[in-house]
Motif scaffolding. Structure first.
Motif, PDB file in Angstrom:
ATOM      1  N   ALA A 109       0.814  -1.221   0.000  1.00  0.00           N
ATOM      2  CA  ALA A 109       0.000   0.000   0.000  1.00  0.00           C
ATOM      3  C   ALA A 109       0.845   1.267   0.000  1.00  0.00           C
ATOM      4  O   ALA A 109       0.395   2.317  -0.476  1.00  0.00           O
ATOM      5  CB  ALA A 109      -0.933   0.003   1.212  1.00  0.00           C
ATOM      6  N   LYS A 110       2.068   1.184   0.528  1.00  0.00           N
ATOM      7  CA  LYS A 110       2.902   2.385   0.671  1.00  0.00           C
ATOM      8  C   LYS A 110       4.360   1.947   0.741  1.00  0.00           C
ATOM      9  O   LYS A 110       4.666   0.908   1.305  1.00  0.00           O
ATOM     10  CB  LYS A 110       2.522   3.138   1.946  1.00  0.00           C
ATOM     11  CG  LYS A 110       2.613   4.648   1.878  1.00  0.00           C
ATOM     12  CD  LYS A 110       2.059   5.257   3.154  1.00  0.00           C
ATOM     13  CE  LYS A 110       2.012   6.771   3.085  1.00  0.00           C
ATOM     14  NZ  LYS A 110       1.000   7.299   2.164  1.00  0.00           N
ATOM     15  N   ALA A 111       5.260   2.751   0.168  1.00  0.00           N
ATOM     16  CA  ALA A 111       6.673   2.368   0.147  1.00  0.00           C
ATOM     17  C   ALA A 111       7.564   3.599   0.206  1.00  0.00           C
ATOM     18  O   ALA A 111       7.169   4.703  -0.199  1.00  0.00           O
ATOM     19  CB  ALA A 111       6.995   1.562  -1.109  1.00  0.00           C
ATOM     20  N   VAL A 112       8.760   3.396   0.704  1.00  0.00           N
ATOM     21  CA  VAL A 112       9.836   4.370   0.560  1.00  0.00           C
ATOM     22  C   VAL A 112      10.430   4.161  -0.831  1.00  0.00           C
ATOM     23  O   VAL A 112      10.744   3.028  -1.220  1.00  0.00           O
ATOM     24  CB  VAL A 112      10.922   4.163   1.631  1.00  0.00           C
ATOM     25  CG1 VAL A 112      12.073   5.146   1.418  1.00  0.00           C
ATOM     26  CG2 VAL A 112      10.331   4.298   3.025  1.00  0.00           C
ATOM     27  N   LEU A 113      10.572   5.232  -1.601  1.00  0.00           N
ATOM     28  CA  LEU A 113      11.160   5.147  -2.936  1.00  0.00           C
ATOM     29  C   LEU A 113      12.564   5.725  -2.908  1.00  0.00           C
ATOM     30  O   LEU A 113      12.764   6.872  -2.496  1.00  0.00           O
ATOM     31  CB  LEU A 113      10.321   5.915  -3.951  1.00  0.00           C
ATOM     32  CG  LEU A 113       8.850   5.496  -4.127  1.00  0.00           C
ATOM     33  CD1 LEU A 113       8.219   6.307  -5.245  1.00  0.00           C
ATOM     34  CD2 LEU A 113       8.729   4.007  -4.399  1.00  0.00           C
ATOM     35  N   VAL A 114      13.530   4.920  -3.348  1.00  0.00           N
ATOM     36  CA  VAL A 114      14.926   5.346  -3.405  1.00  0.00           C
ATOM     37  C   VAL A 114      15.368   5.263  -4.861  1.00  0.00           C
ATOM     38  O   VAL A 114      15.399   4.176  -5.448  1.00  0.00           O
ATOM     39  CB  VAL A 114      15.832   4.449  -2.537  1.00  0.00           C
ATOM     40  CG1 VAL A 114      17.281   4.922  -2.606  1.00  0.00           C
ATOM     41  CG2 VAL A 114      15.333   4.419  -1.097  1.00  0.00           C
ATOM     42  N   GLY A 115      15.675   6.399  -5.464  1.00  0.00           N
ATOM     43  CA  GLY A 115      16.059   6.424  -6.864  1.00  0.00           C
ATOM     44  C   GLY A 115      17.448   6.985  -7.063  1.00  0.00           C
ATOM     45  O   GLY A 115      17.828   7.969  -6.425  1.00  0.00           O
ATOM     46  N   SER A 116      18.194   6.361  -7.958  1.00  0.00           N
ATOM     47  CA  SER A 116      19.537   6.820  -8.304  1.00  0.00           C
ATOM     48  C   SER A 116      19.513   7.421  -9.700  1.00  0.00           C
ATOM     49  O   SER A 116      19.057   6.774 -10.654  1.00  0.00           O
ATOM     50  CB  SER A 116      20.519   5.635  -8.273  1.00  0.00           C
ATOM     51  OG  SER A 116      21.770   5.977  -8.842  1.00  0.00           O
ATOM     52  N   SER A 117      19.975   8.671  -9.843  1.00  0.00           N
ATOM     53  CA  SER A 117      20.099   9.319 -11.142  1.00  0.00           C
ATOM     54  C   SER A 117      18.745   9.353 -11.857  1.00  0.00           C
ATOM     55  O   SER A 117      17.786   9.923 -11.335  1.00  0.00           O
ATOM     56  CB  SER A 117      21.172   8.603 -11.965  1.00  0.00           C
ATOM     57  OG  SER A 117      21.533   9.353 -13.104  1.00  0.00           O
ATOM     58  N   MET A 118      18.599   8.741 -13.033  1.00  0.00           N
ATOM     59  CA  MET A 118      17.301   8.700 -13.698  1.00  0.00           C
ATOM     60  C   MET A 118      16.248   8.035 -12.817  1.00  0.00           C
ATOM     61  O   MET A 118      15.056   8.383 -12.875  1.00  0.00           O
ATOM     62  CB  MET A 118      17.395   7.978 -15.038  1.00  0.00           C
ATOM     63  CG  MET A 118      16.094   7.978 -15.837  1.00  0.00           C
ATOM     64  SD  MET A 118      16.120   6.895 -17.285  1.00  0.00           S
ATOM     65  CE  MET A 118      16.019   5.273 -16.485  1.00  0.00           C
ATOM     66  N   GLY A 119      16.665   7.076 -11.992  1.00  0.00           N
ATOM     67  CA  GLY A 119      15.732   6.434 -11.076  1.00  0.00           C
ATOM     68  C   GLY A 119      15.123   7.415 -10.092  1.00  0.00           C
ATOM     69  O   GLY A 119      13.988   7.229  -9.636  1.00  0.00           O
ATOM     70  N   ALA A 120      15.857   8.486  -9.768  1.00  0.00           N
ATOM     71  CA  ALA A 120      15.300   9.530  -8.907  1.00  0.00           C
ATOM     72  C   ALA A 120      14.186  10.273  -9.635  1.00  0.00           C
ATOM     73  O   ALA A 120      13.179  10.655  -9.032  1.00  0.00           O
ATOM     74  CB  ALA A 120      16.403  10.498  -8.473  1.00  0.00           C
ATOM     75  N   MET A 121      14.351  10.481 -10.939  1.00  0.00           N
ATOM     76  CA  MET A 121      13.292  11.099 -11.735  1.00  0.00           C
ATOM     77  C   MET A 121      12.052  10.212 -11.741  1.00  0.00           C
ATOM     78  O   MET A 121      10.917  10.691 -11.621  1.00  0.00           O
ATOM     79  CB  MET A 121      13.762  11.319 -13.169  1.00  0.00           C
ATOM     80  CG  MET A 121      14.942  12.236 -13.331  1.00  0.00           C
ATOM     81  SD  MET A 121      15.357  12.405 -15.091  1.00  0.00           S
ATOM     82  CE  MET A 121      16.826  13.418 -14.981  1.00  0.00           C
ATOM     83  N   VAL A 122      12.259   8.903 -11.893  1.00  0.00           N
ATOM     84  CA  VAL A 122      11.148   7.957 -11.899  1.00  0.00           C
ATOM     85  C   VAL A 122      10.414   8.005 -10.553  1.00  0.00           C
ATOM     86  O   VAL A 122       9.175   8.049 -10.501  1.00  0.00           O
ATOM     87  CB  VAL A 122      11.646   6.534 -12.202  1.00  0.00           C
ATOM     88  CG1 VAL A 122      10.514   5.522 -12.086  1.00  0.00           C
ATOM     89  CG2 VAL A 122      12.280   6.469 -13.584  1.00  0.00           C
TER      90      VAL A 122
END
Length: 300
Positions: A109-122
């Motif tokens: 239902a809910k998550a912490v999102l950790v993105g690197s580089s383009m993944g941060a944009m996602v």
């Protein structure tokens, strides 16, 4: 007679031995998605999203240690790694929808999102569209640019149709030349442990021999450029309204994402703070995994 020595083509990208027990496949909206799933099912969820031209293995030094506290999902975005390579636009919005589909399939239902580089944009695109799914954001060396920015000179050739394909394919002529393309992403590539350097050498060689990954890389890169050129004002407005707790993490010597982007995001996001990891470049999860872990776990 002259003997022609041909460099062997690499096998399909293998899953590292330590991560094999956590490797899974699912079909999301008709796309076969490879991901790692580690940690207790009832633990808080964390999704790790890699950058352009990378795959979930970029998190190999932190994934299992994060799984001591979280249920960790680390995806190969479509077009990269062991996921399918669909013939369609590889936009950050498409990637975000795939991750939403994964969360839904796994009943998260809910998550912490950790993105690197383009993944941060996602991660940021997902949070803009579905803030109810996001506990908090961690943007590492990236994020949707709040102003029009250029690209590193070495990457400009990839923007041009035809020439980008030729440039990418030409890396198959030399494994050493392919490996050298990694250097700008690290503060000191040569200082990495030998096992890491050999791992990266094999990985970049597998990537340049994959026509599917070439298509995914060029499509994603070009769509990021289009978004930055045409949608910067819209993204700036949406970013300013994104009140989700956000941690910006930057490498002190990041040569790919300028520090000005971090400062601009910090000034624009209403609930953000910035941490700089000394002595590393664009990929702290590989150059300084302990320092990155300390920041991620301090937020838990």
């Amino acid at each position: 007679m002259f003997e022609v020595m041909l460099m062997p083509r690499p096998d399909a990208m293998p899953v590292p031995e330590a991560l094999q027990p956590y490797s899974s496949m699912l079909e999301i909206d008709g796309v076969r998605l490879h991901y790692y799933d580690a940690g207790a099912e009832d633990a808080p969820a964390m999704v790790l999203i890699h950058g352009l031209g990378d795959e979930a293995d970029t998190w190999r030094h932190v994934l299992l240690r994060l799984a001591e506290r979280y249920r960790v999902l680390a995806v190969d975005l479509p077009g990269f790694g062991r996921s399918a390579h669909p013939r369609r636009p590889h936009t950050t919005g498409f990637f975000a929808r795939i991750i939403v589909g994964l969360l839904n399939k796994l009943s998260i239902a809910k998550a912490v999102l950790v993105g690197s580089s383009m993944g941060a944009m996602v991660a940021q695109r997902l949070a803009m569209a579905h803030p109810e799914l996001v506990e908090r954001l961690v943007l590492i060396g990236g994020g949707i640019a709040p102003s029009n920015e250029g690209f590193p000179t070495a990457m400009l050739l990839f923007l041009l149709p035809g020439l980008g394909e030729i440039t990418y394919t030409s890396l198959r002529n030399s494994q050493e030349r392919a490996y050298e393309t990694l250097r700008p992403y690290y503060h000191d590539l040569d200082a990495l442990p030998e096992a890491d350097r050999e791992f990266l050498r094999q990985r970049v060689w597998a990537r340049v021999w994959s026509s599917g990954q070439r298509r995914g890389f060029l499509s994603a890169f070009r769509w990021v450029a289009i978004d930055m050129a045409l949608r910067a004002n819209s993204f700036r407005e949406q970013t300013a309204q994104l009140n989700i707790p956000t941690l910006l993490i930057w490498g002190e010597h990041d040569a790919i994402a300028p520090r000005s982007r971090a400062e601009a995001l910090l000034n624009l996001l209403p609930n953000a703070r910035l941490e700089v990891i000394p002595g590393v470049g664009h990929l702290p999860q590989q150059e300084a995994p302990d320092a990155l872990l300390a920041l991620l776990l301090a937020e838990a």
